[in-house]
Design an enzyme around this catalytic site. Structure first.
Site, PDB file in Angstrom:
ATOM      1  N   ASP A 138      -7.621   1.627   2.076  1.00  0.00           N
ATOM      2  CA  ASP A 138      -7.345   2.534   3.492  1.00  0.00           C
ATOM      3  C   ASP A 138      -8.139   3.629   3.337  1.00  0.00           C
ATOM      4  OD1 ASP A 138      -5.644   3.253   5.565  1.00  0.00           O
ATOM      5  OD2 ASP A 138      -4.208   4.274   4.538  1.00  0.00           O
ATOM      6  N   HIS A 173       0.900  -1.224   0.000  1.00  0.00           N
ATOM      7  CA  HIS A 173       0.001   0.166   0.131  1.00  0.00           C
ATOM      8  C   HIS A 173       0.837   1.306   0.139  1.00  0.00           C
ATOM      9  CE1 HIS A 173      -3.271   2.567   0.586  1.00  0.00           C
ATOM     10  NE2 HIS A 173      -2.820   3.103   1.955  1.00  0.00           N
ATOM     11  N   ASP A 185       1.275   5.026  -0.092  1.00  0.00           N
ATOM     12  CA  ASP A 185       0.442   6.246  -0.189  1.00  0.00           C
ATOM     13  C   ASP A 185       1.067   7.196  -1.108  1.00  0.00           C
ATOM     14  OD1 ASP A 185      -1.537   5.914   1.895  1.00  0.00           O
ATOM     15  OD2 ASP A 185      -0.124   5.353   3.014  1.00  0.00           O
ATOM     16  N   HIS A 192      -5.832   9.832  -0.429  1.00  0.00           N
ATOM     17  CA  HIS A 192      -6.476   9.902   0.578  1.00  0.00           C
ATOM     18  C   HIS A 192      -5.719  10.462   1.758  1.00  0.00           C
ATOM     19  CE1 HIS A 192      -4.766   5.888   0.331  1.00  0.00           C
ATOM     20  NE2 HIS A 192      -4.489   6.075   1.575  1.00  0.00           N
TER      21      HIS A 192
HETATM   22 ZN   LIG Z   1      -3.032   4.972   2.740  1.00  0.00          ZN
END
Ligand SMILES: [Zn+2]
Ligand SMILES: *[C@@H]1O[C@H](CO)[C@@H](O)[C@H](O)[C@H]1NC(C)=O
Ligand SMILES: *[C@@H]1O[C@H](CO)[C@@H](O)[C@H](O)[C@H]1NC(C)=O
Length: 989
Positions: A180, A56, A58, A430
């Site tokens: 997420d 994941h 970001d 996000h």
């Molecule tokens: Zn995230």
């Protein structure tokens, strides 16, 4: 961000001596066997465990997007995406059974550009064989609470376009993957369905909701995400992942983890294969109890994992081998490398019916006192900047089309829309527009947007030079909201052009900082325009600080044609002291031909609102308050208020002031009451002559914290409307959802946080209503809001907090800058309209569109060349009221991407909630449309090739896809809430 905030011990090097051999190439693969065809076989009589290796990544959070890519600043967080992709590709090549999914195209694109062509070939092969699979595939994984649908569609489009152009059909993701984001919007599900996804998986939902769904085996469901689109157009199969997005406890084999590796050499110490296998079988069987089929999914990875992918894969290879070896001893668990789409395929083949959901997944709480409702408002200035940037991007895209190739390379140099498009795509992440990143990362997002806008300015100048025939230098004033614009402040003659990105003409108030006291303004036809000069308010002088010195504001209303511009000339008539001075006695009312606003003469506060046309009147008082953010010493829980979490220490907010000092200005253009509450809260209540909405321009900050109390500032409207505990908020700026106090549509809510648990995201509007009156508030950015008592609507405007909230960001949300060392000041506008409920949407839909896609102002100094074309519309005629021109952008040399949207829900308006037909050949004034092809919403698949899995809801007939015929190739029909996406081949007439 991480699902939990464990501290991982990094850099522990684990050495293995066990050697395994693999049956390489046990099946012959077609050169392009991707997608569902490339899934490993499963065993119908066993429990099949789908292991999904994933990372994941970001697109900015604790580090900037580029720092994450390079693995820079590892002292903040150990994370380097380039190494992840290097390492994963390497490891995939070692064993054809291995699988990996990649999600964030913004990162993948950075990596791809740097690869040799032989590496690119290798990766293509992995993709063609389904060993590397893209899921979701947008530029980032967007936030769901604070993003506007138009920006979400754009960011998905650029990510998916890159994948299609690079990998073709095998690069098209089948599954949407939002593991997420902190709560899930219904509109996102609707968009994903229209983008052609077969299913959707996520990790976070309210802890009470999850408990109930686990019990009822309802963690997999069918989300019917629109009340207006005909099913199954907006139906999306939705799966809730078992461990957020982490592996089951004890099975994390990344270098960031500390779980035991599989030690499988009996000659060495600590042999643990039996223990690992037993623990795994137990985890699998426990998980299977809360899901419906004999297939379960395990996410084997987490934040920025797989930088040394060997660790994961070596242990997963062994796990699969040793667990499956037990089948010889009677075990009925079968474990395999898989992907979300392979898992989805099995669920689909199970041919079950699924519970139907029609509401959304907001608000999200991870425990009794931890509601993630603060980020709906966190970093309000960034949220506004993102929204303006979206508007500027749409204008830039359109002018690139309307101006032709000279827009990109013309009189003023080289410009592009790409830089802003990518900056906007990154900003949808996000931890970006959500406001949950570290301060230095927030600064980086803003810097990217500013740079993107600079590139667009050149493009816009080139395009307007071509359209107007004038080579005059064009100046943009980005600080008009605080009355700063060096040109208008000093020039005695200048002209203003107003570009309108909407498909219908708009009337818009303009306020320009000036130093003269009398001006003449003429429109494109040479007719005089009513204009007035007002002194710059004290609040504005304070917030602009040293950036400008204008004494006055010149105010007038402009009108701009659809998809075009209109020019206004301004000349100074008189210098000297301000002509109009305010009345200081408390006003009792201001009004124009549509509305009357009344004030309490004793307090200076709003007291009522009337619609003079419909003869409606409501009591309406409004004031500012703050909640005291918990600082972590509350008896019930140590939870603090922070960037994510809103946790007021008391349910009763503190009133900022019971009275406002007022000044009133009334003239033929605008009536305004300037209210001053305290040194850090002020407001202007404005009514422009032609407006059907009252403007509340609020200015909040620097929020004082010398009392050691974090403050979450709200404004509250208390009305005589009988709301019966209901209020309404939009989802990502599109469909409206009903909200009920202390209530969730799908489970019995145990109330723990009476205020924070009633907050919902507002993207562009919220309203309260009863049988006769609807009060709608249109916002200029995403904000959190609630209706705590009957007749009341509150909106959170600004937050300044002194503690981190323990969700990983590691900073208090305490914004300041060099210009605002004492704390950030934020200014914004709320627009209020009062209408009968039956016709309210006809007013608030266009109003919200005007705020989202606002006119773009640019200036030229001095006299205009007499040959200048003063007005232009790119359309032959205004679009019908129900139709919104959502996208017009250059696709390639000969085609443009067009999205037309029906902007009403099916129940909203008698007049407007009707199908409407548009003729594509009669749309543009300067472009001939030579050909048209329809695409899915994200423009990565032809509409006629779009085939999605069908899913059956429980307790209902399976919906039949109704297909509607368009009257002809050129005439297309839009039904309520429908967006249609076209590629048009065009030439200039
Ligand atoms: Zn995230
Ligand atoms: C799915 O189930 C329905 C009945 O629920 C049945 O009619 C249909 O044939 C099944 N389809 C498949 C492919 O098994
Ligand atoms: C996808 O990309 C291919 C080239 O890889 C192109 O030919 C095709 O038109 C694209 N599809 C769409 C829907 O744009």
């Amino acid at each position: 961000m991480a699902a939990s905030c464990h501290c991982f011990v990094a850099g522990l090097l684990l050495l293995f001596s066990g050697v395994l051999s693999f049956p390489v190439g046990q099946e012959k693969r077609d050169a392009t066997t991707c997608g569902y065809q490339s899934c490993h076989a499963t065993k119908p009589t066993m429990l099949n465990v789908h292991l999904v290796p994933h990372t994941h990544d970001d697109v900015g959070w604790l580090k900037t997007v580029d720092q994450y890519f390079y693995g820079d600043r590892n002292n903040i967080q150990h994370a380097g995406v380039q190494y992840i992709l290097d390492s994963v590709v390497d490891q995939l090549l070692k064993n054809p059974d291995r699988r990996f999914i990649y999600v964030e195209t913004g990162f993948f694109y950075r990596w791809w550009k740097q690869q040799s062509s032989s590496m690119q070939q290798t990766v293509k092969q992995l993709v063609n064989q389904g060993r590397l699979e893209f899921v979701n595939g947008g530029w980032c994984m967007s936030d769901e609470a604070t993003t506007h649908y138009s920006a979400v569609i754009d960011q998905m489009t650029i990510g998916l376009r890159f994948l299609n152009e690079t990998f073709g059909i095998c690069g098209r993701p089948r599954v949407a993957w939002h593991i997420d984001p902190f709560g899930h919007a219904r509109e996102h599900a609707s968009l994903f369905a229209q983008m052609g996804y077969d299913g959707f998986f996520f990790g976070r939902l309210d802890y009470q909701d999850r408990a109930r769904r686990m019990n009822a085996k309802e963690q997999e469901l069918l989300w019917r995400a629109s009340d207006s689109l005909t099913p199954p157009m907006a139906d999306l199969f939705t799966g809730i992942l078992p461990n957020g997005y982490n592996p089951p406890e004890g099975f994390c084999w990344d270098q960031l983890c500390t779980d035991d590796p599989i030690r499988d050499d009996t000659d060495l110490e600590d042999y643990n294969v039996d223990d690992v296998v037993q623990r795994f079988l137990h985890a699998a069987k426990t998980q299977a109890l809360v899901y419906k089929t004999n297939h379960i999914i395990m996410t084997m990875g987490s934040d920025f994992q797989y930088e040394n992918a060997n660790l994961w894969y070596k242990n997963l290879d062994k796990l699969i081998r040793y667990v499956n070896d037990q089948q010889g001893n009677g075990s009925n668990v079968n474990v395999l490398y898989s992907t979300p789409s392979c898992y989805l395929q099995e669920l689909h083949q199970a041919n079950l019916t699924w519970p139907l959901k029609t509401d959304d997944f907001f608000p999200y709480a991870d425990s009794a006192h931890s509601f993630w409702t603060g980020y709906f408002t966190s970093r309000p200035a960034l949220k506004r900047y993102e929204r303006i940037s979206n508007s500027n991007l749409q204008s830039c895209n359109q002018l690139e089309v309307l101006g032709g190739p000279v827009s990109r390379k013309g009189l003023f140099g080289q410009g592009d829309s790409e830089t802003l498009r990518k900056a906007m795509a990154v900003a949808q992440h996000h931890d970006a527009v959500s406001g949950t990143e570290k301060q230095h990362v927030a600064n980086d997002y803003a810097k990217r947007l500013a740079k993107g806008w600079q590139h667009c300015q050149v493009l816009v100048s080139n395009s307007l030079a071509s359209l107007t025939g004038s080579s005059a230098e064009r100046i943009y004033c980005d600080y008009l909201n605080v009355s700063v614009c060096p040109l208008t402040e000093s020039s005695s003659k200048f002209s203003l052009s107003v570009y309108n990105p909407l498909g219908r003409s708009v009337t818009w108030p303009v306020r320009l900082p000036v130093n003269g006291t009398a001006y003449a303004v003429t429109d494109a036809q040479g007719k005089p325009v009513d204009c007035q000069v007002l002194p710059v308010s004290r609040a504005t002088q304070e917030v602009r600080r040293s950036r400008g010195f204008a004494k006055n504001e010149l105010v007038f209303q402009v009108r701009a044609p659809p998809l075009g511009y209109s020019s206004y000339s301004v000349s100074l008539l008189q210098d000297g002291p301000p002509s109009s001075s305010p009345q200081h006695q408390a006003p009792t009312s201001i009004q124009n031909k549509f509305l009357q606003v009344t004030f309490d003469p004793d307090t200076g506060l709003l007291s009522g609102l009337s619609n003079l046309e419909t003869k409606q009147t409501i009591k309406l008082s409004q004031n500012f308050y703050w909640y005291n953010g918990s600082n972590g010493n509350n008896v019930e829980s140590l939870q603090t208020s922070g960037a994510y979490i809103f946790r007021p220490n008391s349910s009763t907010p503190v009133m900022v002031s019971s009275k406002a000092r007022v000044e009133i200005f009334q003239n033929s253009v605008v009536q305004e009451v300037r209210q001053w509450f305290t040194p850090w809260v002020s407001q202007v209540v404005r009514l422009y002559a032609d407006s059907k909405a009252v403007e509340l321009e609020w200015t909040v900050g620097p929020v004082p914290v010398s009392d050691e109390q974090g403050k979450e500032v709200i404004t509250r409207l208390d009305t005589s409307i009988k709301t019966a505990e209901l209020f309404y908020t939009d989802s990502n700026g599109r469909e409206v959802l009903q909200r009920k106090k202390d209530f969730r549509p799908t489970w019995q809510l145990k109330k723990t946080e009476p205020i924070a648990g009633n907050y919902y995201p507002i993207n562009s509007r919220a309203f309260i209503k009863d049988d006769t009156d609807q009060l709608t508030v249109v916002t200029d950015r995403s904000q959190g809001g609630a209706s705590i008592s009957n007749g009341s609507l509150e909106i959170m405007l600004h937050r300044r907090l002194l503690h981190d909230d323990y969700r990983g960001v590691g900073e208090a949300l305490n914004e300041w800058s060099e210009l605002f060392p004492d704390g950030l000041v934020v200014r914004g506008r709320l627009l209020l309209s009062l209408e009968p409920p039956a016709t309210a949407a006809d007013a608030h839909r266009p109003l919200a569109q005007q705020v989202v896609s606002q006119p773009l102002l640019s200036f030229t100094d001095g006299d205009l060349n007499p040959n200048t074309r003063l007005e232009f519309s790119g359309l032959q005629a205004s679009l019908p009221p129900a139709v919104h021109l959502l996208t017009l952008s250059q696709w390639d040399q000969e085609s443009v991407l067009l999205r037309l949207e029906h902007q009403f829900q099916s129940w909203e308006s008698k007049a407007s909630s009707q199908p409407v037909t548009v003729n594509l050949q009669k749309l543009f004034s300067t472009l001939d449309v030579l050909g048209v092809s329809e695409l899915n919403l994200s423009a990565n698949q032809w509409k006629d090739e779009m085939k999605r899995y069908d899913w059956s809801p429980e307790k209902e007939e399976k919906p039949l896809l109704k297909t509607f015929e368009d009257p002809s190739v050129w005439e297309i029909t839009l039904r309520p809430m429908e967006i249609r996406t076209f590629l048009l081949r065009v030439t200039f007439k």
